[in-house]
Design a protein around this motif. Structure first.
Motif, mmCIF file in Angstrom:
data_model
loop_
_atom_site.group_PDB
_atom_site.id
_atom_site.type_symbol
_atom_site.label_atom_id
_atom_site.label_comp_id
_atom_site.label_asym_id
_atom_site.label_seq_id
_atom_site.Cartn_x
_atom_site.Cartn_y
_atom_site.Cartn_z
ATOM 1 N N LYS A 9 -37.453 7.414 29.644
ATOM 2 C CA LYS A 9 -38.666 6.360 29.702
ATOM 3 C C LYS A 9 -38.122 6.292 30.974
ATOM 4 N N GLN A 12 -39.421 9.112 34.453
ATOM 5 C CA GLN A 12 -40.470 9.547 34.914
ATOM 6 C C GLN A 12 -40.627 9.105 35.897
ATOM 7 N N ASN A 13 -39.997 8.011 36.600
ATOM 8 C CA ASN A 13 -40.176 6.864 37.471
ATOM 9 C C ASN A 13 -39.447 8.371 38.655
ATOM 10 N N LEU A 65 -36.869 -2.094 36.856
ATOM 11 C CA LEU A 65 -38.229 -2.239 37.381
ATOM 12 C C LEU A 65 -38.114 -3.537 38.147
ATOM 13 N N PHE A 93 -43.626 2.758 42.110
ATOM 14 C CA PHE A 93 -43.819 3.540 41.428
ATOM 15 C C PHE A 93 -45.720 4.237 42.007
ATOM 16 N N LYS B 188 -45.377 -1.081 29.997
ATOM 17 C CA LYS B 188 -46.656 -0.589 30.313
ATOM 18 C C LYS B 188 -46.468 1.322 30.446
ATOM 19 N N GLU B 189 -47.262 2.151 29.430
ATOM 20 C CA GLU B 189 -46.755 3.265 30.031
ATOM 21 C C GLU B 189 -48.081 4.360 30.237
ATOM 22 N N GLU B 277 -45.172 7.841 33.529
ATOM 23 C CA GLU B 277 -44.238 6.958 34.212
ATOM 24 C C GLU B 277 -44.023 5.286 33.209
ATOM 25 N N TYR B 278 -43.220 4.464 33.264
ATOM 26 C CA TYR B 278 -42.542 3.239 32.207
ATOM 27 C C TYR B 278 -42.035 2.238 33.214
ATOM 28 N N ALA B 279 -43.562 0.797 33.203
ATOM 29 C CA ALA B 279 -43.478 0.242 34.914
ATOM 30 C C ALA B 279 -43.013 -1.172 33.025
#
Lengths: 96, 433
Positions: A9, A12-13, A65, A93, B188-189, B277-279
């Motif tokens: 996950k 991807q950031n 995050l 982000f 969230k994705e 994106e993962y937040a």
């Protein structure tokens, strides 16, 4: 269901890592190891920044995050120095 | 040389942007400081934009702002493991301009808002973290210290719009550390897919959007909700629970998210999408009782840092914009009248908030968080019972309908007892009245 791969996950950031300058630090690692029963940081952190080896807790902030969860759940011993990264560093982000 | 400003605003989210925009438009010499590479780089939201709060600031925003889709349909799903029961409300009224609410992507939207702030005449600096507040020997806030070399900046008043964690207010002793029961942790994705795929899956036309709010078994008995929002060429999917509940159940939120994505009613909606994106983000959901002191000598707090979120109605960014605007209007009027930024004068901010929908709404639901904390049956037992009842009634299997009704009633009575059912109805009525 601990088979969720959090690294996939986070991959991807977009991050600008401030090398060698972690913005969160464990004040007294021995306190986590010897005094903290629940080690909630390792449970709740949504980026899996805290990992356990036996009773020892290791923190790597690269995938952070910047949500603040670890600081709030560390409510028994208050054993974290928690700051935001230096300006321009950390998670950036793309969508938010 | 020390540069001096009329006002400094910390943060470029909805509260900070609304405050800075309002101050600049009033002709004040204002500086805004943001720690992200650009405005929005540190900000996370679902995200739904309610038009009203922004319209009061920038009436023509619809012509310029990056908006994803206007919402024409709201679905509320009460989830069991294999099913959901729910209500959908869709109306062509929502297609008539001006539209009432939109999905947005915050990184894009905040960048646009920040451009408007600069056009209004404010000085905006990014990539700069404010490390502490500067105070004189009487304790009055007189500026901020940043992580830049020679980074002390002075102003008559500082508006803290630095988000839910508000490290500055905490370090200054203006507010205590957040309690786990006053904050929800949401993850969230965002999944990208072609526009026409979204439009056929959700039965909508170009520009139209759907939101799905979910509760029930997806949170495994914890107080929280899930959501799925349609953007232009992506869907946002997430789930959040009170941090105290996550601690008690020793669960990480992303495990809940994975399970939710695999739910048989949700999986087909996101199938084939590319996750980009993962937040994660904290949402201050403590309500009225959790709101800290929001003004003092030389300072004001707006937005999430003041815990201004209406969790019941999923409203936050509109409260942020509104509190930011009202904070700035209070400051601008004091300036105009030549009054100093003392706590006594800035108390006008709190009075105005009390008179606005912000505090009125938070007051209305002030006991709700406690009621749900103490009554977990609303989050597990009832969703299960409702889904099972629907299944029992809709399954055609040779059993007569009266027997089915009796079975359903017995099911409810077994799970909650007659007394419990009445008590629950009363609790809900009292919480929402």
């Amino acid at each position: 269901m601990s088979h969720v791969n959090i690294e996939e996950k986070l991959f991807q950031n977009r991050y600008l890592v401030d090398a060698e300058r972690p913005h969160i630090r464990i004040r007294q690692p021995s306190l986590c190891e010897k005094k903290c029963a629940d080690q909630q940081c390792a449970v709740c952190c949504p980026a899996g920044c805290f990992t356990r080896e036996g009773r020892k807790v290791t923190l790597i902030t690269d995938g952070c995050l910047e949500c603040g969860t670890c600081r709030i759940v560390c409510n028994v011993h208050r054993n974290l120095d928690w700051e935001y990264p230096r300006g321009g560093y950390g998670i950036q982000f793309k969508f938010g | 040389m020390i540069e001096r400003f009329d006002a400094i605003v910390v943060g470029a989210g909805p509260a900070g942007n609304a405050a800075t925009y309002t101050l600049a438009k009033s002709g004040l010499h204002v500086l805004q400081i943001e720690r992200g590479e650009t405005a929005g780089a540190k900000n996370v939201q679902g995200a739904i934009l309610y038009a009203d709060a922004l319209e009061r600031l920038i009436p023509e925003f619809r012509d310029e702002a990056p908006l994803e889709r206007h919402i024409i349909e709201q679905r509320m799903w009460v989830m069991d493991d294999e099913s959901y029961i729910g209500t959908h409300f869709r109306s062509d009224e929502f297609n008539k301009p001006p539209h009432n609410r939109y999905t947005i992507i915050r990184a894009k939207f905040d960048k646009w808002f920040s451009k408007k702030v600069r056009e209004a005449g404010a000085l905006v600096i990014n990539e700069t973290t404010v490390t502490e507040l500067l105070r004189d020997d009487r304790g009055k806030v007189i500026g901020v210290r940043t992580d830049r070399a020679g980074g002390d900046l002075h102003a008559d008043v500082v508006i803290l719009a630095d988000g839910v964690n508000s490290t500055l207010a905490r370090k200054a002793g203006f507010r205590p550390e957040i309690e786990p029961k006053h904050v929800a942790l949401a993850v969230k994705e965002i999944h990208f897919m072609p526009r026409d795929t979204i439009e056929s899956r959700f039965n909508i036309h170009k520009g139209e959007g759907v939101v799905i709010e979910m509760l029930g078994k997806i949170t495994q008995g914890m107080m929280g909700t899930g959501f799925l929002y349609t953007n232009g060429d992506s869907v946002s999917i997430g789930i959040g629970c009170m941090l105290s509940d996550l601690m008690a159940q020793k669960t990480t939120p992303y495990e809940l998210l994975e399970r939710m994505k695999a739910h048989p009613s949700i999986r087909p909606l996101i199938q084939g999408g590319e996750m980009k994106e993962y937040a994660a983000h904290l949402i201050p959901e403590g309500g009225y009782h959790a709101i800290p002191q929001v003004f003092g000598d030389g300072w004001l707090i707006a937005g999430d840092s003041g815990m201004f979120v209406n969790a019941v109605h999923r409203e936050g960014s509109n409260l942020a914009m509104t509190t930011g605007r009202i904070a700035a209007e209070t400051v601008a009027e004091l300036f105009k009248a030549g009054q100093p930024m003392t706590a006594a004068n800035l108390a006008e901010y709190r009075r105005r908030l009390d008179d606005s929908f912000v505090m009125k709404d938070l007051m209305k639901y002030k006991d709700l968080p406690d009621i749900f904390h103490a009554n977990k049956q609303f989050l597990t037992t009832y969703p299960e019972l409702l889904n099972r009842s629907a299944y029992t009634m809709l399954r055609v299997d040779g059993v007569d309908k009266l027997s089915k009704e009796r079975e359903i009633f017995a099911d409810f009575r077994d799970k909650r007892s007659l007394f419990g059912l009445l008590g629950d109805a009363f609790k809900l009525w009292r919480a929402f009245r």
